[in-house]
Design a protein around this motif. Structure first.
Motif, PDB file in Angstrom:
ATOM      1  N   MET A  21      50.142  42.326  18.783  1.00  0.00           N
ATOM      2  CA  MET A  21      49.910  43.138  17.571  1.00  0.00           C
ATOM      3  C   MET A  21      50.330  44.568  17.894  1.00  0.00           C
ATOM      4  O   MET A  21      49.546  45.362  18.382  1.00  0.00           O
ATOM      5  CB  MET A  21      48.422  43.113  17.206  1.00  0.00           C
ATOM      6  N   ASP A  22      51.592  44.890  17.614  1.00  0.00           N
ATOM      7  CA  ASP A  22      52.099  46.199  18.049  1.00  0.00           C
ATOM      8  C   ASP A  22      52.526  47.054  16.860  1.00  0.00           C
ATOM      9  O   ASP A  22      52.930  46.538  15.819  1.00  0.00           O
ATOM     10  CB  ASP A  22      53.280  45.969  19.011  1.00  0.00           C
ATOM     11  N   GLY A  23      52.442  48.368  17.051  1.00  0.00           N
ATOM     12  CA  GLY A  23      52.973  49.313  16.063  1.00  0.00           C
ATOM     13  C   GLY A  23      51.923  50.074  15.271  1.00  0.00           C
ATOM     14  O   GLY A  23      52.273  50.810  14.339  1.00  0.00           O
ATOM     15  N   LEU A  63      45.322  36.713  20.064  1.00  0.00           N
ATOM     16  CA  LEU A  63      45.702  38.057  19.648  1.00  0.00           C
ATOM     17  C   LEU A  63      45.588  39.011  20.831  1.00  0.00           C
ATOM     18  O   LEU A  63      44.528  39.119  21.454  1.00  0.00           O
ATOM     19  CB  LEU A  63      44.776  38.525  18.518  1.00  0.00           C
ATOM     20  N   TYR A  64      46.704  39.679  21.126  1.00  0.00           N
ATOM     21  CA  TYR A  64      46.706  40.664  22.217  1.00  0.00           C
ATOM     22  C   TYR A  64      46.177  41.969  21.642  1.00  0.00           C
ATOM     23  O   TYR A  64      46.852  42.642  20.861  1.00  0.00           O
ATOM     24  CB  TYR A  64      48.144  40.827  22.713  1.00  0.00           C
ATOM     25  N   ALA A  65      44.951  42.295  21.988  1.00  0.00           N
ATOM     26  CA  ALA A  65      44.285  43.444  21.368  1.00  0.00           C
ATOM     27  C   ALA A  65      44.295  44.679  22.257  1.00  0.00           C
ATOM     28  O   ALA A  65      44.321  45.811  21.761  1.00  0.00           O
ATOM     29  CB  ALA A  65      42.841  43.084  21.023  1.00  0.00           C
ATOM     30  N   PHE A  66      44.276  44.462  23.577  1.00  0.00           N
ATOM     31  CA  PHE A  66      44.205  45.598  24.497  1.00  0.00           C
ATOM     32  C   PHE A  66      44.647  45.120  25.876  1.00  0.00           C
ATOM     33  O   PHE A  66      44.104  44.157  26.408  1.00  0.00           O
ATOM     34  CB  PHE A  66      42.756  46.116  24.549  1.00  0.00           C
ATOM     35  N   GLU A  69      47.071  47.749  30.940  1.00  0.00           N
ATOM     36  CA  GLU A  69      47.793  49.027  30.996  1.00  0.00           C
ATOM     37  C   GLU A  69      47.303  50.008  29.932  1.00  0.00           C
ATOM     38  O   GLU A  69      47.423  51.217  30.094  1.00  0.00           O
ATOM     39  CB  GLU A  69      49.303  48.793  30.818  1.00  0.00           C
ATOM     40  N   ASN A  70      46.741  49.495  28.837  1.00  0.00           N
ATOM     41  CA  ASN A  70      46.269  50.374  27.761  1.00  0.00           C
ATOM     42  C   ASN A  70      45.098  51.260  28.203  1.00  0.00           C
ATOM     43  O   ASN A  70      44.805  52.261  27.563  1.00  0.00           O
ATOM     44  CB  ASN A  70      45.863  49.572  26.513  1.00  0.00           C
ATOM     45  N   TRP A  71      44.451  50.908  29.322  1.00  0.00           N
ATOM     46  CA  TRP A  71      43.377  51.789  29.836  1.00  0.00           C
ATOM     47  C   TRP A  71      43.918  53.161  30.196  1.00  0.00           C
ATOM     48  O   TRP A  71      43.173  54.135  30.258  1.00  0.00           O
ATOM     49  CB  TRP A  71      42.712  51.172  31.083  1.00  0.00           C
ATOM     50  N   ASP A  72      45.239  53.245  30.448  1.00  0.00           N
ATOM     51  CA  ASP A  72      45.839  54.527  30.841  1.00  0.00           C
ATOM     52  C   ASP A  72      46.215  55.402  29.648  1.00  0.00           C
ATOM     53  O   ASP A  72      46.802  56.465  29.824  1.00  0.00           O
ATOM     54  CB  ASP A  72      47.096  54.280  31.694  1.00  0.00           C
ATOM     55  N   ARG A  73      45.885  54.988  28.449  1.00  0.00           N
ATOM     56  CA  ARG A  73      46.145  55.846  27.278  1.00  0.00           C
ATOM     57  C   ARG A  73      45.167  57.015  27.263  1.00  0.00           C
ATOM     58  O   ARG A  73      44.164  57.000  27.967  1.00  0.00           O
ATOM     59  CB  ARG A  73      45.985  55.014  25.998  1.00  0.00           C
ATOM     60  N   PRO A  74      45.438  58.039  26.423  1.00  0.00           N
ATOM     61  CA  PRO A  74      44.503  59.173  26.355  1.00  0.00           C
ATOM     62  C   PRO A  74      43.073  58.679  26.097  1.00  0.00           C
ATOM     63  O   PRO A  74      42.871  57.740  25.321  1.00  0.00           O
ATOM     64  CB  PRO A  74      45.022  59.995  25.173  1.00  0.00           C
ATOM     65  N   ILE A 189      54.693  35.789  18.517  1.00  0.00           N
ATOM     66  CA  ILE A 189      55.185  36.778  17.552  1.00  0.00           C
ATOM     67  C   ILE A 189      54.903  38.171  18.102  1.00  0.00           C
ATOM     68  O   ILE A 189      53.806  38.430  18.604  1.00  0.00           O
ATOM     69  CB  ILE A 189      54.441  36.620  16.199  1.00  0.00           C
ATOM     70  N   ARG A 190      55.892  39.065  18.034  1.00  0.00           N
ATOM     71  CA  ARG A 190      55.617  40.475  18.323  1.00  0.00           C
ATOM     72  C   ARG A 190      56.074  41.316  17.149  1.00  0.00           C
ATOM     73  O   ARG A 190      57.213  41.195  16.695  1.00  0.00           O
ATOM     74  CB  ARG A 190      56.314  40.948  19.605  1.00  0.00           C
ATOM     75  N   THR A 191      55.203  42.175  16.676  1.00  0.00           N
ATOM     76  CA  THR A 191      55.535  43.048  15.557  1.00  0.00           C
ATOM     77  C   THR A 191      56.088  44.382  16.069  1.00  0.00           C
ATOM     78  O   THR A 191      56.041  44.661  17.264  1.00  0.00           O
ATOM     79  CB  THR A 191      54.286  43.312  14.690  1.00  0.00           C
ATOM     80  N   TYR A 195      61.169  44.462  21.793  1.00  0.00           N
ATOM     81  CA  TYR A 195      61.602  43.153  22.269  1.00  0.00           C
ATOM     82  C   TYR A 195      61.183  42.955  23.716  1.00  0.00           C
ATOM     83  O   TYR A 195      62.005  42.923  24.608  1.00  0.00           O
ATOM     84  CB  TYR A 195      63.125  43.011  22.121  1.00  0.00           C
ATOM     85  N   ARG A 196      59.884  42.911  23.940  1.00  0.00           N
ATOM     86  CA  ARG A 196      59.416  42.644  25.302  1.00  0.00           C
ATOM     87  C   ARG A 196      58.077  41.927  25.264  1.00  0.00           C
ATOM     88  O   ARG A 196      57.436  41.826  24.221  1.00  0.00           O
ATOM     89  CB  ARG A 196      59.340  43.936  26.126  1.00  0.00           C
ATOM     90  N   ILE A 197      57.651  41.483  26.436  1.00  0.00           N
ATOM     91  CA  ILE A 197      56.454  40.653  26.554  1.00  0.00           C
ATOM     92  C   ILE A 197      55.235  41.490  26.957  1.00  0.00           C
ATOM     93  O   ILE A 197      54.092  41.088  26.733  1.00  0.00           O
ATOM     94  CB  ILE A 197      56.690  39.509  27.586  1.00  0.00           C
ATOM     95  N   SER A 198      55.467  42.652  27.596  1.00  0.00           N
ATOM     96  CA  SER A 198      54.386  43.570  27.980  1.00  0.00           C
ATOM     97  C   SER A 198      53.201  42.874  28.675  1.00  0.00           C
ATOM     98  O   SER A 198      52.042  43.073  28.312  1.00  0.00           O
ATOM     99  CB  SER A 198      53.898  44.359  26.757  1.00  0.00           C
ATOM    100  N   ASN A 199      53.544  42.069  29.673  1.00  0.00           N
ATOM    101  CA  ASN A 199      52.485  41.488  30.538  1.00  0.00           C
ATOM    102  C   ASN A 199      51.546  40.526  29.799  1.00  0.00           C
ATOM    103  O   ASN A 199      50.359  40.441  30.107  1.00  0.00           O
ATOM    104  CB  ASN A 199      51.673  42.626  31.177  1.00  0.00           C
TER     105      ASN A 199
END
Ligand code: IPE
Ligand code: IPE
Ligand code: MG
Length: 252
Positions: A21-23, A63-66, A69-74, A189-191, A195-199
């Motif tokens: 679920m990206d974007g 559903l990929y929610a988090f 790597e997202n822990w490194d966001r602000p 599905i990636r929104t 065009y990547r899998i992101s782990n």
């Protein structure tokens, strides 16, 4: 939705759909809003897609929610996401129960704040008797984390004599993954036009059909899901064989 859904071949449904679920952030920024505004709107899409999968008769939705790597966001965004997570889970559990949906979580849940862990555990136990759609939330998840974890646990079980190293096969590894109770996704599905899998589910997606759309997650709806399923149903899944072999098998 009503007309589109009729084009779906019920005999060729993917059992398991996985979605990155990206974007959300870019969608919000395009509206002149904070990124977190996008995450809040993303929840609307989650609700709509979960409902859609239930209606279509999909068995498993991940559903990929988090991501890890997202822990490194602000910090502000991470905290906002955690608050949203707790709020959403609390609010959605009655709806999940009403729709007979069973929730599961995969990921390094120990990294989540205590409030989120409590809310999650409650949701898991409150939906555990449901027999409809299996909704798997990948939270604080990454495939490399999962694989390292699996290898570590296999090592420990070899050491303690529970399993024999010589007998390790694909089935063994599968049993040590966070997804051990679920079939592999046939459709990913990636929104948002990345065009990547992101782990995400690196091992499990070995033979998945990949579907990419430019639609940002907050705008992704049942209609878009159906389009993805229809696209999937037009693909020839060869699993290394030739087209001709597949035809022979179909006739046999
Ligand atoms: C996906 O949207 C949600 C999470 C990763 C939590 P993003 O937040 O990645 O949005 P973009 O990709 O920056 O637009
Ligand atoms: C992947 O999205 C993780 C989730 C959707 C939860 P990201 O936005 O974090 O991925 P990258 O950084 O663009 O690869
Ligand atoms: Mg993103």
């Amino acid at each position: 939705m009503e007309q589109l859904i009729e084009h779906i071949d019920k005999n060729k449904l993917p059992k398991h759909i996985a979605i990155i679920m990206d974007g959300n952030g870019r969608w919000a920024e395009e509206q002149g809003q904070d990124r977190i505004y996008g995450h809040y709107h993303g929840v609307e899409s989650v609700r709509n897609i979960v409902e859609g999968c239930s209606e279509i008769g999909i068995g498993y939705l991940t559903l990929y929610a988090f991501s890890t790597e997202n822990w490194d966001r602000p910090q502000q965004e991470v905290e906002g996401l955690m608050t949203l997570l707790v709020e959403t889970i609390r609010k959605e559990v009655p709806i999940l129960n009403k729709n007979n949906i069973k929730m599961h979580v995969i990921g390094n849940v120990a990294m989540l704040p205590a409030s989120a862990q409590t809310a999650l555990n409650e949701a898991l136990s409150m939906t555990s008797a449901n027999t409809g759609l299996n909704l798997i939330i990948a939270l604080s998840y990454s495939s490399r984390w999962e694989l390292v974890n699996a290898v570590k646990n296999i090592g420990l079980d070899v050491q303690s004599g529970k399993i024999d190293a010589e007998s390790i096969n694909q089935e063994t590894l599968q049993q040590y993954l966070a997804t051990s109770n679920f079939p592999d996704p046939e459709l990913m599905i990636r929104t948002s036009g990345e065009y990547r899998i992101s782990n995400f589910l690196l091992y499990q997606l070995a033979y998945a059909e990949l579907y990419f759309t430019n639609t940002r997650w907050p705008e992704f709806r049942k209609e878009n899901l159906i389009e993805a399923i229809l696209d999937y149903q037009n693909r020839e899944r060869r699993f290394g064989k030739t087209s001709k072999q597949l035809l022979v098998n179909e006739i046999a």
